[in-house]
Motif scaffolding. Structure first.
Motif, PDB file in Angstrom:
ATOM      1  N   GLY A 185       0.577  -7.459  -8.876  1.00  0.00           N
ATOM      2  CA  GLY A 185       1.333  -8.742  -8.292  1.00  0.00           C
ATOM      3  C   GLY A 185       1.054  -8.027  -6.995  1.00  0.00           C
ATOM      4  N   ALA A 186       1.753  -9.179  -5.483  1.00  0.00           N
ATOM      5  CA  ALA A 186       1.348  -9.537  -4.583  1.00  0.00           C
ATOM      6  C   ALA A 186       1.810  -7.916  -4.054  1.00  0.00           C
ATOM      7  CB  ALA A 186       2.479 -10.652  -3.448  1.00  0.00           C
ATOM      8  N   GLU A 187       2.909  -7.341  -4.297  1.00  0.00           N
ATOM      9  CA  GLU A 187       3.257  -5.802  -3.388  1.00  0.00           C
ATOM     10  C   GLU A 187       2.787  -4.789  -5.529  1.00  0.00           C
ATOM     11  OE1 GLU A 187       6.879  -6.771  -0.274  1.00  0.00           O
ATOM     12  OE2 GLU A 187       7.067  -7.380  -2.616  1.00  0.00           O
ATOM     13  N   PRO A 188       1.671  -4.317  -5.277  1.00  0.00           N
ATOM     14  CA  PRO A 188       1.197  -3.978  -6.459  1.00  0.00           C
ATOM     15  C   PRO A 188       2.008  -2.052  -6.098  1.00  0.00           C
ATOM     16  CG  PRO A 188      -0.149  -3.649  -4.772  1.00  0.00           C
ATOM     17  CD  PRO A 188       0.625  -4.354  -4.403  1.00  0.00           C
ATOM     18  N   VAL A 189       2.178  -1.068  -5.230  1.00  0.00           N
ATOM     19  CA  VAL A 189       2.844  -0.204  -6.027  1.00  0.00           C
ATOM     20  C   VAL A 189       4.235  -0.111  -5.302  1.00  0.00           C
ATOM     21  CG1 VAL A 189       2.595   2.207  -4.439  1.00  0.00           C
ATOM     22  CG2 VAL A 189       0.969   0.520  -3.707  1.00  0.00           C
ATOM     23  N   GLY A 190       5.629   1.067  -6.438  1.00  0.00           N
ATOM     24  CA  GLY A 190       6.198   0.991  -6.236  1.00  0.00           C
ATOM     25  C   GLY A 190       6.845   2.748  -6.094  1.00  0.00           C
ATOM     26  N   CYS A 191       7.237   2.235  -5.103  1.00  0.00           N
ATOM     27  CA  CYS A 191       7.775   3.694  -4.585  1.00  0.00           C
ATOM     28  C   CYS A 191       8.962   4.476  -5.205  1.00  0.00           C
ATOM     29  CB  CYS A 191       8.333   3.317  -2.703  1.00  0.00           C
ATOM     30  SG  CYS A 191       6.976   2.080  -1.578  1.00  0.00           S
ATOM     31  N   ALA A 192       8.426   5.215  -5.769  1.00  0.00           N
ATOM     32  CA  ALA A 192      10.154   5.823  -6.572  1.00  0.00           C
ATOM     33  C   ALA A 192      10.314   7.742  -5.953  1.00  0.00           C
ATOM     34  CB  ALA A 192       9.196   5.966  -7.715  1.00  0.00           C
ATOM     35  N   VAL A 193      11.604   7.843  -5.933  1.00  0.00           N
ATOM     36  CA  VAL A 193      12.106   8.905  -5.366  1.00  0.00           C
ATOM     37  C   VAL A 193      12.891   9.679  -6.665  1.00  0.00           C
ATOM     38  CG1 VAL A 193      13.166   7.948  -3.706  1.00  0.00           C
ATOM     39  CG2 VAL A 193      14.572   7.862  -5.174  1.00  0.00           C
ATOM     40  N   ARG A 194      12.484  11.457  -6.794  1.00  0.00           N
ATOM     41  CA  ARG A 194      13.143  11.833  -8.372  1.00  0.00           C
ATOM     42  C   ARG A 194      15.326  11.691  -8.378  1.00  0.00           C
ATOM     43  NH1 ARG A 194      12.263  16.176 -10.790  1.00  0.00           N
ATOM     44  NH2 ARG A 194       9.954  16.626  -9.806  1.00  0.00           N
ATOM     45  N   ILE A 195      15.318  11.643  -9.137  1.00  0.00           N
ATOM     46  CA  ILE A 195      16.603  11.161  -9.069  1.00  0.00           C
ATOM     47  C   ILE A 195      17.449  12.496 -10.486  1.00  0.00           C
ATOM     48  CG2 ILE A 195      16.554   8.939  -9.123  1.00  0.00           C
ATOM     49  CD1 ILE A 195      17.000   8.876 -11.867  1.00  0.00           C
ATOM     50  N   THR A 201       0.541  -0.964   0.196  1.00  0.00           N
ATOM     51  CA  THR A 201      -0.471  -0.352   0.023  1.00  0.00           C
ATOM     52  C   THR A 201       0.737   1.167   0.009  1.00  0.00           C
ATOM     53  OG1 THR A 201      -0.040   0.233   2.392  1.00  0.00           O
ATOM     54  CG2 THR A 201      -1.593  -1.649   1.303  1.00  0.00           C
ATOM     55  N   ARG A 202       0.208   2.171  -0.348  1.00  0.00           N
ATOM     56  CA  ARG A 202       0.941   3.697   0.054  1.00  0.00           C
ATOM     57  C   ARG A 202       1.264   3.456   1.141  1.00  0.00           C
ATOM     58  NH1 ARG A 202      -1.674   7.794  -4.538  1.00  0.00           N
ATOM     59  NH2 ARG A 202      -1.751   6.944  -6.442  1.00  0.00           N
ATOM     60  N   SER A 203       0.882   3.484   2.083  1.00  0.00           N
ATOM     61  CA  SER A 203       1.035   3.782   3.047  1.00  0.00           C
ATOM     62  C   SER A 203       2.342   3.395   3.649  1.00  0.00           C
ATOM     63  CB  SER A 203       0.154   4.219   4.417  1.00  0.00           C
ATOM     64  OG  SER A 203      -0.415   2.214   4.168  1.00  0.00           O
ATOM     65  N   ALA A 204       2.901   2.178   2.698  1.00  0.00           N
ATOM     66  CA  ALA A 204       3.917   1.855   3.201  1.00  0.00           C
ATOM     67  C   ALA A 204       6.020   2.276   2.539  1.00  0.00           C
ATOM     68  CB  ALA A 204       3.922   0.074   3.243  1.00  0.00           C
ATOM     69  N   CYS A 205       5.382   3.084   1.670  1.00  0.00           N
ATOM     70  CA  CYS A 205       6.073   3.558   1.374  1.00  0.00           C
ATOM     71  C   CYS A 205       6.941   4.465   2.465  1.00  0.00           C
ATOM     72  CB  CYS A 205       5.653   4.591  -0.306  1.00  0.00           C
ATOM     73  SG  CYS A 205       4.948   3.747  -1.655  1.00  0.00           S
ATOM     74  N   PRO A 206       8.111   5.002   1.727  1.00  0.00           N
ATOM     75  CA  PRO A 206       9.106   5.512   2.754  1.00  0.00           C
ATOM     76  C   PRO A 206       9.165   7.236   2.943  1.00  0.00           C
ATOM     77  CG  PRO A 206      11.048   5.104   1.156  1.00  0.00           C
ATOM     78  CD  PRO A 206       9.566   3.920   0.963  1.00  0.00           C
ATOM     79  N   PRO A 207       9.545   8.039   3.837  1.00  0.00           N
ATOM     80  CA  PRO A 207       9.143   9.221   3.622  1.00  0.00           C
ATOM     81  C   PRO A 207       9.660   9.977   2.319  1.00  0.00           C
ATOM     82  CG  PRO A 207       9.179   9.012   5.301  1.00  0.00           C
ATOM     83  CD  PRO A 207       9.957   7.892   4.885  1.00  0.00           C
ATOM     84  N   SER A 208      10.528   9.695   1.902  1.00  0.00           N
ATOM     85  CA  SER A 208      11.394  10.335   1.316  1.00  0.00           C
ATOM     86  C   SER A 208      10.804  10.143  -0.705  1.00  0.00           C
ATOM     87  CB  SER A 208      13.010   9.752   0.898  1.00  0.00           C
ATOM     88  OG  SER A 208      12.707   8.224   0.741  1.00  0.00           O
ATOM     89  N   THR A 209       9.588   9.569  -0.361  1.00  0.00           N
ATOM     90  CA  THR A 209       8.780   9.076  -1.833  1.00  0.00           C
ATOM     91  C   THR A 209       8.163  10.337  -2.582  1.00  0.00           C
ATOM     92  OG1 THR A 209       8.609   6.762  -1.024  1.00  0.00           O
ATOM     93  CG2 THR A 209       7.159   7.557  -3.025  1.00  0.00           C
ATOM     94  N   SER A 210       8.861  10.580  -3.788  1.00  0.00           N
ATOM     95  CA  SER A 210       8.592  11.489  -4.411  1.00  0.00           C
ATOM     96  C   SER A 210       7.188  10.975  -5.870  1.00  0.00           C
ATOM     97  CB  SER A 210       8.962  12.026  -5.290  1.00  0.00           C
ATOM     98  OG  SER A 210      10.110  11.852  -4.820  1.00  0.00           O
ATOM     99  N   LEU A 211       6.520   9.572  -5.750  1.00  0.00           N
ATOM    100  CA  LEU A 211       6.154   9.150  -6.756  1.00  0.00           C
ATOM    101  C   LEU A 211       5.912   7.817  -6.715  1.00  0.00           C
ATOM    102  CD1 LEU A 211       5.041  10.790 -10.315  1.00  0.00           C
ATOM    103  CD2 LEU A 211       6.595   8.573 -10.740  1.00  0.00           C
ATOM    104  N   TYR A 212       4.536   7.379  -6.696  1.00  0.00           N
ATOM    105  CA  TYR A 212       3.849   6.163  -7.133  1.00  0.00           C
ATOM    106  C   TYR A 212       3.708   5.689  -7.967  1.00  0.00           C
ATOM    107  CZ  TYR A 212       2.552   7.926  -1.970  1.00  0.00           C
ATOM    108  OH  TYR A 212       2.552   8.499  -0.482  1.00  0.00           O
ATOM    109  N   VAL A 213       4.246   4.455  -7.945  1.00  0.00           N
ATOM    110  CA  VAL A 213       4.441   4.182  -9.564  1.00  0.00           C
ATOM    111  C   VAL A 213       3.371   1.999  -9.264  1.00  0.00           C
ATOM    112  CG1 VAL A 213       5.409   3.205 -11.638  1.00  0.00           C
ATOM    113  CG2 VAL A 213       6.290   5.035 -10.380  1.00  0.00           C
ATOM    114  N   THR A 214       2.613   2.252 -10.397  1.00  0.00           N
ATOM    115  CA  THR A 214       1.832   0.841 -10.618  1.00  0.00           C
ATOM    116  C   THR A 214       2.758  -0.578 -10.680  1.00  0.00           C
ATOM    117  OG1 THR A 214       0.269   1.333 -10.543  1.00  0.00           O
ATOM    118  CG2 THR A 214      -0.474  -0.406 -11.031  1.00  0.00           C
ATOM    119  N   LEU A 215       3.062  -1.322 -10.391  1.00  0.00           N
ATOM    120  CA  LEU A 215       3.667  -2.356 -11.122  1.00  0.00           C
ATOM    121  C   LEU A 215       2.670  -4.026 -10.375  1.00  0.00           C
ATOM    122  CD1 LEU A 215       6.811  -2.190  -8.072  1.00  0.00           C
ATOM    123  CD2 LEU A 215       6.628  -1.078 -10.125  1.00  0.00           C
TER     124      LEU A 215
END
Length: 207
Positions: free
Chosen positions: A197-207, A181-195
């Motif tokens: 499967g069993a863990e459908p939320v990708g936590c993405a950071v700006r680079i 779930t989105r709530s499990a992403c770390p505070p540094s997350t800038s974007l949520y990406v749909t993956l």
């Protein structure tokens, strides 16, 4: 700063036998749970028993892929997973799949022993040699995985690109974690990406 939105990643590889560039992810159903569910296709006796079964290889032409022995100099990719039916109803390919082949049903009108029949299905393919766009950071493949990079494509969507900057578009975000779930992403997350499967939320950071 961009709002946190779910991006839909489509790794569009323009290869044929009706190659699919985008594929949804779902967990494989239990055996026998649904008679109409796709089932894995494996070749019990090696090359040729089932068209493009697991661990078999293909050549690549301009408009088609043909099954060849993996020892052949024409072999360019190996089947890492093979399922019968439509990909929208079936299991997702492994994360490091380079491309997916959509195999149309073929049932010859005259076939004495039935060997010529090919059921509708899809094969998850891995190149025998680099490049491997399905690898983390490779910029392609049918699935987005941890380590992949994406750029904003507008309208709440993102697309994959090479993390090393060698692609046509520069990377803007990197997927660092897959969670439920989105709530499990770390505070540094800038974007949520749909993956998917069993863990459908990708936590993405700006680079």
């Amino acid at each position: 700063m961009l709002a946190r939105t779910v991006g839909v990643v489509c790794a569009a590889s323009l290869l044929t036998l009706a190659l699919m560039g985008c594929q949804g992810s779902s967990d494989p159903p239990d055996d026998g749970a649904n008679p109409s569910s796709p089932r894995p296709l494996r070749s019990p006796s090696g090359y040729g028993a089932v068209f493009l079964a697991v661990d078999e290889c293909s050549s690549r032409g301009r408009t088609s892929f043909n099954e060849v022995p993996c020892s052949s100099e024409r072999a360019v990719a190996k089947v890492v997973a093979r399922y019968e039916g439509l990909p929208s109803n079936g299991p997702a390919c492994p994360g490091t799949t380079d491309f997916v082949l959509h195999i149309s049903e073929n049932r010859p009108s005259s076939d004495e022993n039935g060997d010529g029949a090919v059921a509708q299905g899809y094969a998850c393919m891995r190149n025998l040699e680099a490049p491997h766009p399905g690898d983390a950071g490779g910029g392609g493949g049918p699935r987005t995985i941890v380590g992949d990079c994406v750029y904003s494509a507008g309208q709440g969507q993102v697309r994959e690109t090479e993390c090393d900057g060698s692609g046509e578009r520069a990377p803007q975000y990197r997927v660092t974690k897959a969670v439920g779930t989105r709530s499990a992403c770390p505070p540094s997350t800038s974007l949520y990406v749909t993956l998917g499967g069993a863990e459908p939320v990708g936590c993405a950071v700006r680079i």
